[in-house]
Write a protein that holds these residues in place. Structure first.
Motif, PDB file in Angstrom:
ATOM      1  N   ALA A 130       0.843  -1.199   0.000  1.00  0.00           N
ATOM      2  CA  ALA A 130       0.000   0.000   0.000  1.00  0.00           C
ATOM      3  C   ALA A 130       0.879   1.251   0.000  1.00  0.00           C
ATOM      4  O   ALA A 130       0.632   2.195  -0.754  1.00  0.00           O
ATOM      5  CB  ALA A 130      -0.922   0.000   1.215  1.00  0.00           C
ATOM      6  N   ASP A 131       1.912   1.264   0.836  1.00  0.00           N
ATOM      7  CA  ASP A 131       2.790   2.431   0.914  1.00  0.00           C
ATOM      8  C   ASP A 131       3.645   2.595  -0.337  1.00  0.00           C
ATOM      9  O   ASP A 131       4.006   3.709  -0.710  1.00  0.00           O
ATOM     10  CB  ASP A 131       3.689   2.346   2.157  1.00  0.00           C
ATOM     11  N   MET A 132       4.000   1.497  -0.998  1.00  0.00           N
ATOM     12  CA  MET A 132       4.827   1.584  -2.209  1.00  0.00           C
ATOM     13  C   MET A 132       3.998   2.029  -3.408  1.00  0.00           C
ATOM     14  O   MET A 132       4.485   2.726  -4.288  1.00  0.00           O
ATOM     15  CB  MET A 132       5.455   0.220  -2.547  1.00  0.00           C
ATOM     16  N   LEU A 133       2.736   1.550  -3.482  1.00  0.00           N
ATOM     17  CA  LEU A 133       1.916   1.845  -4.659  1.00  0.00           C
ATOM     18  C   LEU A 133       0.711   2.673  -4.222  1.00  0.00           C
ATOM     19  O   LEU A 133       0.871   3.767  -3.719  1.00  0.00           O
ATOM     20  CB  LEU A 133       1.536   0.542  -5.370  1.00  0.00           C
ATOM     21  N   SER A 134      -0.495   2.150  -4.401  1.00  0.00           N
ATOM     22  CA  SER A 134      -1.682   2.911  -4.023  1.00  0.00           C
ATOM     23  C   SER A 134      -2.445   2.196  -2.915  1.00  0.00           C
ATOM     24  O   SER A 134      -2.894   1.064  -3.101  1.00  0.00           O
ATOM     25  CB  SER A 134      -2.588   3.065  -5.254  1.00  0.00           C
ATOM     26  N   PRO A 135      -2.606   2.842  -1.752  1.00  0.00           N
ATOM     27  CA  PRO A 135      -3.327   2.189  -0.654  1.00  0.00           C
ATOM     28  C   PRO A 135      -4.745   1.771  -1.053  1.00  0.00           C
ATOM     29  O   PRO A 135      -5.181   0.670  -0.711  1.00  0.00           O
ATOM     30  CB  PRO A 135      -3.373   3.269   0.431  1.00  0.00           C
ATOM     31  N   ALA A 136      -5.443   2.611  -1.791  1.00  0.00           N
ATOM     32  CA  ALA A 136      -6.836   2.289  -2.139  1.00  0.00           C
ATOM     33  C   ALA A 136      -6.895   1.098  -3.090  1.00  0.00           C
ATOM     34  O   ALA A 136      -7.691   0.170  -2.904  1.00  0.00           O
ATOM     35  CB  ALA A 136      -7.506   3.506  -2.771  1.00  0.00           C
ATOM     36  N   VAL A 137      -6.034   1.101  -4.097  1.00  0.00           N
ATOM     37  CA  VAL A 137      -6.012  -0.010  -5.048  1.00  0.00           C
ATOM     38  C   VAL A 137      -5.642  -1.306  -4.332  1.00  0.00           C
ATOM     39  O   VAL A 137      -6.274  -2.346  -4.525  1.00  0.00           O
ATOM     40  CB  VAL A 137      -5.017   0.281  -6.196  1.00  0.00           C
ATOM     41  N   LYS A 138      -4.647  -1.238  -3.466  1.00  0.00           N
ATOM     42  CA  LYS A 138      -4.197  -2.430  -2.755  1.00  0.00           C
ATOM     43  C   LYS A 138      -5.314  -2.989  -1.874  1.00  0.00           C
ATOM     44  O   LYS A 138      -5.547  -4.201  -1.825  1.00  0.00           O
ATOM     45  CB  LYS A 138      -2.968  -2.086  -1.914  1.00  0.00           C
ATOM     46  N   ARG A 139      -6.032  -2.090  -1.190  1.00  0.00           N
ATOM     47  CA  ARG A 139      -7.089  -2.567  -0.298  1.00  0.00           C
ATOM     48  C   ARG A 139      -8.174  -3.290  -1.099  1.00  0.00           C
ATOM     49  O   ARG A 139      -8.655  -4.347  -0.710  1.00  0.00           O
ATOM     50  CB  ARG A 139      -7.684  -1.382   0.476  1.00  0.00           C
ATOM     51  N   ILE A 140      -8.548  -2.713  -2.237  1.00  0.00           N
ATOM     52  CA  ILE A 140      -9.598  -3.332  -3.049  1.00  0.00           C
ATOM     53  C   ILE A 140      -9.120  -4.679  -3.592  1.00  0.00           C
ATOM     54  O   ILE A 140      -9.854  -5.665  -3.566  1.00  0.00           O
ATOM     55  CB  ILE A 140     -10.017  -2.377  -4.188  1.00  0.00           C
ATOM     56  N   GLU A 141      -7.887  -4.724  -4.056  1.00  0.00           N
ATOM     57  CA  GLU A 141      -7.360  -6.005  -4.560  1.00  0.00           C
ATOM     58  C   GLU A 141      -7.377  -7.068  -3.468  1.00  0.00           C
ATOM     59  O   GLU A 141      -7.720  -8.224  -3.721  1.00  0.00           O
ATOM     60  CB  GLU A 141      -5.915  -5.824  -5.058  1.00  0.00           C
ATOM     61  N   ASP A 142      -7.000  -6.675  -2.261  1.00  0.00           N
ATOM     62  CA  ASP A 142      -6.971  -7.660  -1.169  1.00  0.00           C
ATOM     63  C   ASP A 142      -8.377  -8.128  -0.812  1.00  0.00           C
ATOM     64  O   ASP A 142      -8.583  -9.302  -0.507  1.00  0.00           O
ATOM     65  CB  ASP A 142      -6.266  -7.074   0.058  1.00  0.00           C
ATOM     66  N   VAL A 143      -9.325  -7.222  -0.815  1.00  0.00           N
ATOM     67  CA  VAL A 143     -10.705  -7.622  -0.502  1.00  0.00           C
ATOM     68  C   VAL A 143     -11.229  -8.554  -1.595  1.00  0.00           C
ATOM     69  O   VAL A 143     -11.894  -9.557  -1.316  1.00  0.00           O
ATOM     70  CB  VAL A 143     -11.609  -6.387  -0.335  1.00  0.00           C
ATOM     71  N   LYS A 144     -10.909  -8.245  -2.838  1.00  0.00           N
ATOM     72  CA  LYS A 144     -11.331  -9.134  -3.928  1.00  0.00           C
ATOM     73  C   LYS A 144     -10.759 -10.536  -3.741  1.00  0.00           C
ATOM     74  O   LYS A 144     -11.462 -11.536  -3.901  1.00  0.00           O
ATOM     75  CB  LYS A 144     -10.837  -8.590  -5.285  1.00  0.00           C
TER      76      LYS A 144
END
Ligand code: TRP
Ligand code: ZN
Length: 887
Positions: free
Chosen positions: A332-346
């Motif tokens: 999340a800190d390296m890239l995008s926190p929002a994108v990472k969170r959604i990918e993980d939830v998926k």
């Protein structure tokens, strides 16, 4: 198998009866006859008890106590060596012989591309020598490796190199000493003709650490990204967690044959080469991100796993849930926190939720197992990480870090339990977290039902919340469940919130910081009871609620949103996850409605709400591209299926495809314009960087839609031919692979000719065909396992074909005539004789047999029974098949 099966229970845990002060291991490496001498300094904690050591598939040569052979007095079985002595302190020496060349299980000492390597977690050390193979027996290791110089230029083990030299007959040796006590699952040995790239890292406390990545010579040009990922990980762990590396050297070795992703052996990680090797021509953005995350994950284990380890394997989530949480935060800190969170939830919903709803469901702390390797699951890892995230959500970053600090102060150097972690979090923050226990011992995905009641006269908004675990037999123990909430006014603005009786019901680090009395626009409602009502005061209009913002708890939310409310949320919510979620719910409602129509043989209908929502996202030129690329694709087939107790395979596939085609048709022009614009923008050299990644991703989403329209197949072929990076090449090939277009075969053939000698790229070629929704997918997959480049011994290749087919090929695997099932069953049986761990993974798709129609259920059960009937079935496969049939 069934008559010898032993079930291990958490409740049977007993502390070890012996301690090891240190161990000296000597390996004389030969492919078919490696000699292992294991010398342990042992102390009996209750003298007189027999010493029972674990050992499997070992040829025992001698056993000595204080130098005297006691071989004749020992009991030896298939799994144990029992030594009887009255001494309370003694030296025990054991000589054994093993055959790494014939070890296809890839557990213990084995060979990959002619090099030697080890994999000991969870219980593989017992295939190397007789030992107390349990994580709460920790000791100091010194390891001497002897090998012919010509075959093994490089000789590696944990810790520091303390001696090396030449021997007779072209042999040489190296001695490694690890200054940290560790359990045997963290032992590693690597030997072979490897090359390395080297770098340096200066720690926060000013020490220089040598970093080396070892690979086969042909891969030396693909290590840079892994090295830069390692340095970023080391720096991030210092900055965010205050954790500094502790040895003078950190080594990573990449091997082609590996059962899992990677392994955190102290100072000497062994990796699946898939998570090390990359260059733009061969690796996709997803691969680059995976490498960065797995390198980080294994590095983070040095503190969460190695310095503080697990008391027993039931505590696995202690190290894995926590380390996954840490690697998620890193990405999340390296890239995008929002994108990472959604990918993980998926990922959680697509893979963990089904596991939690099936016959292999287990709590994040399993209470029993037959084969531990079967419990390295999405539940222990990903749901485990969600539970760690709950602490973080409840305590805030500062409180969580205080908990971590206390955890290390108390337990550095120890083998501990999930309770020890929870107590550190609670004590450091002076709060009671005992209720968190209920997350560790109950399986299944909880449901959270919320009913809202707006009282205009009193300006109150009431939320009646009810939590439950649907398929539970035992009485439900309510969970500590943080519901991050905001309320939106009709204009899309978040309202200031005041909760009745707030002290007892909310935990809002934000509010606390803002000072008492000041209203915040987001509160953390803390649910503790099975049913609980929260009341907001001073609510001037009926709001649209935004619940579980950031996915604040791993539950299924049930709330009766109107389309208008979902549209508002997907447009105006300032929480990126909540916006994405609202759009998904809209799309899911659209799909569900049409599945009903499909089943009733009525014409399918595209709603205005769906069209508007799609247009809103597609045409919004201000929006974050990474988020748009995650929002535009329709819900995955697996996630759609998850919404149903019984999955209508044909309907799910037909409706999802219809919806995507319908949208492609209606938005053909803007999709094409978007594609062209992003194609122009993403031309030029490959860069692994947030915006460039998002641009490629969105471009390829647009391409995927356009390829549903026959007239655009040429776009994909053109991209395939022109692209300079694997992300774009593969996206083009993938979108073509589902079509019947003639370009499909042309591109597949070209790809094969270009990459046939690069195994990781060739895996992609296999995977694309195994996952294709082509009419003849099963025939294609049958041909793939006969292909000259298909090897049952290589897990990556097996996963590319059999794993992808069972997991992703809805139509092919679930063919109505049962032929997909019969094929996979036969493959599992074949594989089990070579590699039980991987074979067991391939059984997973069968475990969900109850979710299909009567005819398919019968075929799937037949397939399971066929596997069950095999003589000499491994524990691994036996456990999964038998539990599935019993359900
Ligand atoms: N501890 C490893 C990780 O999560 C997992 C692992 C690697 C593993 N190899 C394995 C687990 C073999 C079981 C068997 O980083
Ligand atoms: Zn791990």
């Amino acid at each position: 198998m069934s008559d010898t099966v032993k079930v291990h229970y958490l409740r049977d845990y007993q502390a070890p009866l012996f301690e090891l002060d240190k161990v000296y291991l000597e390996f004389d490496l030969q492919p078919q006859a490696t000699r292992v001498t294991n010398t342990m300094q042992i102390r009996a904690l209750s003298p007189g008890e027999p010493l029972v050591l674990n050992g499997e598939k070992l040829q025992l040569l001698d056993v000595r106590v204080n130098g005297e052979s006691v071989l004749a007095q020992c009991d030896v079985t298939d799994e144990h060596l029992t030594v009887k002595t009255d001494l309370s302190e003694f030296e025990l020496s054991i000589d054994t012989e093993i055959a790494p060349e014939s070890n296809t299980s890839l557990e213990g000492l084995y060979r990959s591309s002619g090099n030697y390597c080890t994999q000991c977690e969870a219980e593989g050390f017992r295939k190397i020598t007789y030992f107390l193979d349990r994580p709460d027996v920790m000791t100091l290791y010194t390891t001497k490796i002897i090998a012919p110089k010509a075959d093994c230029k490089v000789l590696l083990s944990n810790g520091n190199l303390i001696e090396s030299g030449e021997l007779d007959a072209g042999r040489h040796y190296a001695v490694w000493e690890d200054p940290f006590r560790k359990p045997c699952y963290l032992f590693a040995l690597v030997a072979g003709n490897l090359e390395c790239i080297e770098d340096q890292y200066r720690t926060a406390d000013g020490r220089d650490v040598t970093l080396r990545i070892y690979v086969e010579p042909r891969n030396i040009d693909k290590c840079e990204h892994a090295m830069s990922s390692l340095k970023k990980s080391m720096q991030w762990d210092e900055q965010r967690f205050g954790l500094v590396y502790d040895l003078d050297i950190y080594m990573i070795v990449a091997v082609d044959d590996f059962n899992m992703g990677a392994m955190e052996n102290k100072g000497l990680n062994v990796f699946n080469s898939k998570f090390v090797l990359a260059k733009p021509e061969t690796a996709t953005d997803v691969d680059y991100e995976g490498i960065e995350a797995v390198i980080a994950h294994e590095y983070f284990h040095n503190w969460t796993g190695n310095r503080v380890t697990c008391r027993d394997w039931f505590q696995l989530t202690l190290k894995e849930g926590l380390t996954v949480f840490r690697d998620q935060e890193f990405t999340a800190d390296m890239l995008s926190p929002a994108v990472k969170r959604i990918e993980d939830v998926k990922r959680l919903r697509n893979h963990q939720f089904p596991e939690d709803a099936g016959p292999m469901a287990h709590p994040i702390q399993p209470q029993s197992y037959i084969e531990m390797n079967n419990f390295y699951t999405m539940t222990v890892y990903e749901k485990g990480a969600e539970v760690v995230r709950l602490y973080h959500t409840l305590l805030g970053e500062a409180g969580f870090q205080q908990g971590m600090k206390l955890y290390f102060e108390r337990h550095d150097g120890d083998a501990v339990t999930v309770e020890d972690f929870r107590n550190a979090m609670a004590d450091a923050n002076g709060i009671d977290l005992t209720q968190m226990h209920n997350w560790y011992v109950q399986s299944g995905t909880p449901t959270l039902q919320i009913a809202a009641e707006y009282d205009a006269a009193n300006q109150t908004y009431r939320l009646h919340c009810r939590q439950n675990l649907p398929a539970q037999e035992e009485p439900f123990k309510p969970l500590l469940l943080p519901i991050k909430t905001a309320l939106l006014a009709a204009n899309g603005k978040a309202m200031p919130l005041k909760v009745q009786n707030a002290a007892a019901q909310t935990l809002s680090p934000k509010t606390q910081q803002a000072g008492a009395g000041e209203a915040s626009q987001e509160v953390l409602l803390v649910m503790r009871e099975a049913e609980q009502t929260f009341v907001f005061e001073g609510i001037a209009e009926e709001p649209t609620p935004s619940f579980l913002r950031g996915f604040s708890a791993p539950v299924n939310l049930q709330f009766a949103y109107s389309d208008a409310q979902l549209s508002l949320l997907s447009r105006a919510d300032d929480d990126a996850f909540a916006r994405w979620e609202a759009f998904q719910t809209l799309a899911m409602n659209e799909i569900k409605g049409n599945i009903s129509r499909f089943e009733a043989q009525q014409p399918l209908e595209l709603s205005a709400a769906m069209i508007n929502a799609f247009a809103g996202v597609l045409l919004d030129r201000q929006a974050d591209r990474g988020l748009v690329a995650l929002t535009l694709p329709m819900p995955d087939l697996t996630y759609i299926g998850e919404q149903y107790r019984q999955i209508n395979v044909e309907a799910v596939y037909a409706v999802q495809r219809w919806l995507k085609r319908e949208l492609a048709q209606r938005f053909e022009e803007p999709l094409l314009a978007l594609y062209e614009q992003l194609r122009a923008e993403s031309a030029g050299d490959y860069r692994y960087e947030k915006t460039a990644i998002a641009t490629r991703k969105l471009k390829n989403v647009a391409l995927g839609y356009l390829l549903l329209l026959e007239q655009h197949a040429a776009l994909a072929e053109a991209q395939f031919n022109a692209a300079q990076n694997m992300t774009d090449v593969l996206a083009a090939l993938e979108s073509l692979s589902h079509t019947g277009h003639e370009a499909r075969l042309r591109c597949l053939e070209r790809f094969y000719m270009q990459w046939r000698y690069d195994p990781l790229v060739l895996d992609k070629w296999f995977a694309i065909q195994a996952g294709s929704h082509h009419l003849h997918a099963l025939e294609h997959v049958k041909a793939l396992v006969e292909h000259a480049d298909f090897h049952y011994e290589n897990p990556n290749r097996v996963r590319s074909v059999l794993g992808v087919f069972g997991r992703l090929n809805l139509l092919g695997f679930h063919r109505a005539d049962g032929a997909g099932y019969a094929f996979l069953a036969e493959q599992v049986i074949k594989l089990d004789k070579l590699n039980p761990q991987v074979a067991a993974r391939m059984v997973a798709p069968f475990t969900h047999w109850k979710r299909y129609d009567a005819a398919r259920q019968q075929y799937m059960q037949q397939a399971l029974q066929k596997i069950m009937a095999v003589k000499g079935l491994s524990k691994d496969v036996f456990e999964i098949v038998s539990k599935s049939l019993k359900s």
